[in-house]
Design a protein around this motif. Structure first.
Motif, short mmCIF file in Angstrom:
data_model
loop_
_atom_site.label_atom_id
_atom_site.label_comp_id
_atom_site.label_asym_id
_atom_site.label_seq_id
_atom_site.Cartn_x
_atom_site.Cartn_y
_atom_site.Cartn_z
N GLY A 1 0.81 -1.22 0.00
CA GLY A 1 0.00 0.00 0.00
C GLY A 1 0.83 1.26 0.00
O GLY A 1 0.29 2.37 -0.11
N ALA A 2 2.15 1.13 0.12
CA ALA A 2 3.04 2.29 0.16
C ALA A 2 3.45 2.68 -1.26
O ALA A 2 4.22 1.96 -1.90
N ARG A 3 2.95 3.81 -1.72
CA ARG A 3 3.20 4.22 -3.11
C ARG A 3 3.95 5.55 -3.22
O ARG A 3 4.13 6.06 -4.31
N LYS B 1 7.15 9.09 1.25
CA LYS B 1 6.71 9.32 2.63
C LYS B 1 6.10 8.05 3.22
O LYS B 1 6.41 7.67 4.36
N ALA B 2 5.26 7.39 2.44
CA ALA B 2 4.61 6.18 2.92
C ALA B 2 5.62 5.06 3.17
O ALA B 2 5.52 4.34 4.17
N ILE B 3 6.59 4.93 2.28
CA ILE B 3 7.58 3.87 2.47
C ILE B 3 8.48 4.19 3.65
O ILE B 3 8.97 3.29 4.35
N GLY B 4 8.67 5.47 3.92
CA GLY B 4 9.44 5.86 5.09
C GLY B 4 8.74 5.45 6.38
O GLY B 4 9.38 4.95 7.32
N ILE B 5 7.42 5.66 6.43
CA ILE B 5 6.63 5.25 7.59
C ILE B 5 6.70 3.73 7.75
O ILE B 5 6.85 3.21 8.85
N CYS C 1 5.93 -8.97 1.45
CA CYS C 1 5.22 -8.77 0.19
C CYS C 1 5.43 -7.32 -0.19
O CYS C 1 4.83 -6.42 0.41
N SER C 2 6.30 -7.08 -1.15
CA SER C 2 6.77 -5.72 -1.40
C SER C 2 6.30 -5.16 -2.73
O SER C 2 6.24 -5.86 -3.74
#
Length: 210
Positions: free
Chosen positions: A156-158, A161-165, A185-186
């Motif tokens: 769900g990280a797109r 910022k999201a991938i940092g969280i 699952c990346s």
């Protein structure tokens, strides 16, 4: 007292025990997980593709929430199906930034309870762990035994910022549990970030689909 429609109350709609209180034989959260090492020849099967399950299957629970609700509504029914597999993840109910905290805790609890029941069926359970930001850190690992093999997903990280969280939370999970192995699952965009030997990669739900 049984009636002609009694069996209909074993699953939605109309279940007698929507909160699954009949499964509770513990205080707080049930403790699940174990030191399992997934081998490369293990075949990953989506939880919704039950006809493909075999004794070498790893059941992937990273699918949409509406698909996961069936595993909460009919815990024993699916435990009997999944016990054919070698390893089974617990459902990855959503925890999203902006969700009410009590809802996040409820989804985590549900995943742990399902894993607890599955373990009673002698299933090799792999707990999934999900989080939002640092606010959720105090409880995201509740109910997981130290050194357990776990499963996580960043599909769900797109954004950066999201991938940092996600990555901050993942490091916190590793700090708290010290897992034997992390099934991940990346999102393909970020897959190269997870090349340490601790990671075992599986494909996202939509991989190869139209």
């Amino acid at each position: 007292m049984r009636t002609k429609t009694s069996d209909n109350w074993n699953f939605k709609s109309g279940t007698w025990d929507a909160l699954k209180t009949s499964y509770i034989d513990f205080e707080d959260y049930p403790m699940i997980g174990s030191q399992i090492t997934i081998e490369q020849q293990t075949e990953t099967i989506l939880c919704i593709e039950t006809k493909k399950i075999n004794e070498n299957s790893l059941i992937n629970m990273f699918v949409d929430d509406y698909r996961l609700e069936r595993y909460w509504n009919r815990i024993d029914y699916y435990a009997n199906i999944f016990k054919q597999a070698k390893y089974v993840m617990t459902p990855d109910f959503s925890a999203l930034v902006g969700m009410p905290e009590d809802m996040i805790k409820w989804n985590i609890y549900r995943s742990r309870l399902i894993g607890h029941v599955y373990e009673k069926y002698k299933i090799n359970v792999i707990p999934t762990i999900t989080w939002t930001n640092s606010i959720s850190y105090p409880y995201i690992c509740k109910g997981i035994k130290p050194k357990s093999t776990i499963a996580v997903s960043n599909i769900g990280a797109r954004t950066d910022k999201a991938i940092g969280i996600f990555n901050d939370g993942l490091q916190e999970v590793i700090r708290q549990i010290e897992p034997t192995q992390v099934i991940i699952c990346s999102n393909n965009k970020y897959k190269d970030m997870y090349q340490d030997e601790i990671y075992y990669h599986i494909k996202p739900f939509w991989h190869g689909r139209a």
